[in-house]
Design an enzyme around this catalytic site. Structure first.
Site, PDB file in Angstrom:
ATOM      1  CE  LYS A   1      11.384  11.732 -11.588  1.00 48.35           C
ATOM      2  NZ  LYS A   1      12.367  11.146 -12.480  1.00 48.35           N
TER       3      LYS A   1
ATOM      4  CB  VAL B   1      11.561   1.640 -31.970  1.00 46.88           C
ATOM      5  CG1 VAL B   1      12.593   0.549 -31.859  1.00 46.88           C
ATOM      6  CG2 VAL B   1      10.320   1.143 -32.699  1.00 46.88           C
ATOM      7  N   GLY B   2      10.775   4.293 -29.435  1.00 42.87           N
ATOM      8  CA  GLY B   2      10.636   5.746 -29.311  1.00 42.87           C
ATOM      9  C   GLY B   2      12.021   6.356 -29.248  1.00 42.87           C
ATOM     10  CG  ASN B   3      12.468  10.195 -27.552  1.00 41.32           C
ATOM     11  OD1 ASN B   3      12.357  10.574 -28.711  1.00 41.32           O
ATOM     12  ND2 ASN B   3      11.750  10.694 -26.562  1.00 41.32           N
TER      13      ASN B   3
ATOM     14  CE1 TYR C   1      15.250   5.601 -36.173  1.00 40.05           C
ATOM     15  CE2 TYR C   1      16.788   7.103 -35.101  1.00 40.05           C
ATOM     16  CZ  TYR C   1      16.259   6.554 -36.249  1.00 40.05           C
ATOM     17  OH  TYR C   1      16.740   6.933 -37.469  1.00 40.05           O
TER      18      TYR C   1
END
Ligand code: NAD
Length: 353
Positions: A80, A178-180, A183
């Site tokens: 990362k 319920v973002g990307n 949803y």
């Protein structure tokens, strides 16, 4: 922070501090473990309050990537990178070019990708300086629908284990966030005939899911809902001392990273008879998808979906290990990943001319 002590304790291979005078880039690249392959992990841009905070985040996230790649059956290690800066105000072309040069200097030991605070446009600039970057525009695209599909398959595996039937029709699922991902997950669940309840801090996001056919509930009620599946798809740490006793669900399965505030919360869930789908297994679909950019024939959507679908089998194997060894599902997922890395490591002793 005692960096070498931490590297020794958790098996980190390399921590690289990168500074560029022209752009002012201050970036840390951490390579945790490359037993299985090059370390793949996104580059996060964040206004960290201190270098220590940035380093701590990079170390924690890199190690998580090792486990996720190993659990997903990918031939990739964990790494990362973090760039210290505010993504809203501090982005420049020179900054990402400099970062790309430092990635190139690692000669493929680390492959970068987008993460919180970075975008496909940023990856396109990085690409001008190195081939060791995935998630470019026009390739594997937005990982969220693939992450959501993987979480959906994980839910089916949980249902199979708990109810003896993977069918989610009629099951009540509460989605927090319920973002990307949330949803797309709501969409899949509704198509499968589930009753979907959603909560989001942003009323617009909740409304978008309601238009699909979901029911909106207040954010502070998600933990108290009687349901079959609680799906954390917002932030980490949502299963903690304050919330774990309130849950009236049979299953916790969602896409959020680091859902358990502390490891011991896995034990509390188990004692309460709630099945926990370890987050890095349930949310590995996006990683699988982006990894297909590295496949010899290039990115292939159908092959990617077929592999994401196997999260179902991977999770059932995790539950089997947990039962056989008398451990929590979280420990079982860790041990499954560690077993795979250890076996690959032991086989590397064979000399290949
Ligand atoms: P996102 O930012 O698009 O969506 C998160 C949503 O959660 C937002 O709409 C936000 O308003 C809402 N939210 C935040 N706190 C909340 C709360 N307390 N209650 C209710 N809603 C709340 O993020 P995303 O890309 O959908 O990712 C969701 C989670 O899944 C994150 O934890 C992310 O790290 C993880 N994840 C995402 C992917 C991916 O492919 N996007 C892959 C692996 C893991």
């Amino acid at each position: 922070m005692e960096v070498f002590a931490s590297m020794e304790e958790y098996g980190y291979e390399q921590v690289v501090f990168n500074y560029d005078k022209v752009s002012g880039l201050r970036a840390i690249i951490v390579i945790h473990d490359t037993t299985l392959g090059p370390a793949l992990g996104g580059v996060r841009m964040w206004p960290y309050q201190s270098e220590e905070e940035a380093l701590f985040d990079a170390l924690r996230l890199a190690r998580g990537m090792t486990y996720k790649s190993a659990a997903m059956g990918l031939n990739l290690g964990g790494g990362k990178a973090v760039i210290i800066g505010d993504p809203r105000t501090d982005k420049t072309e020179e900054l990402f070019r400099a970062f790309g040069m430092f990635v190139e200097a690692l000669m493929g030991r680390y492959i970068t990708a987008e993460d919180v605070g970075t975008t496909t446009d940023d990856m396109d600039i990085i690409k001008t300086c190195t081939d060791h970057v995935v998630g470019l525009s026009g390739t594997s695209g937005d990982p969220s629908p693939f992450t959501a599909f993987g979480t959906f398959r994980a839910m089916q595996a949980c249902a199979k284990y708990v109810f003896g039937d993977e069918n989610l029709a009629g099951r009540k699922v509460v989605i927090q966030g319920v973002g990307n991902v949330g949803y797309h997950l709501a969409q899949r669940l509704l198509e499968a005939g589930a009753q979907v309840y959603v909560a989001d801090l942003s009323p617009d996001k909740a409304e978008r899911a309601v238009e699909l056919g979901a029911h909106a509930i207040p954010c502070d009620e998600v933990y108290d809902q009687e349901c079959d599946i609680f799906a954390p798809c917002a932030l980490g740490g949502c299963i903690n001392d304050e919330t774990v006793g309130r849950l009236k669900t049979k299953i916790v399965c969602g896409s959020a990273n680091n859902q358990l505030l502390e490891d011991r919360h896995a034990q509390v869930l188990a004692e309460r008879g709630i099945l926990y789908a370890p987050d890095f297994v349930a949310n590995g679909g996006g990683l699988i998808n982006v990894s297909f950019e590295l496949a010899p024939g290039g990115y292939n959507r159908e092959q990617s979906l077929a592999k994401v679908s196997k999260i179902y089998d991977i999770l059932l194997r995790v539950f089997q290990i947990a039962d056989e060894r008398g451990i929590t599902t979280a420990e079982a997922a860790n041990q499954m990943a560690e077993d795979r890395i250890r076996k690959a490591f032991e086989q590397k002793r064979i000399y290949l001319p």
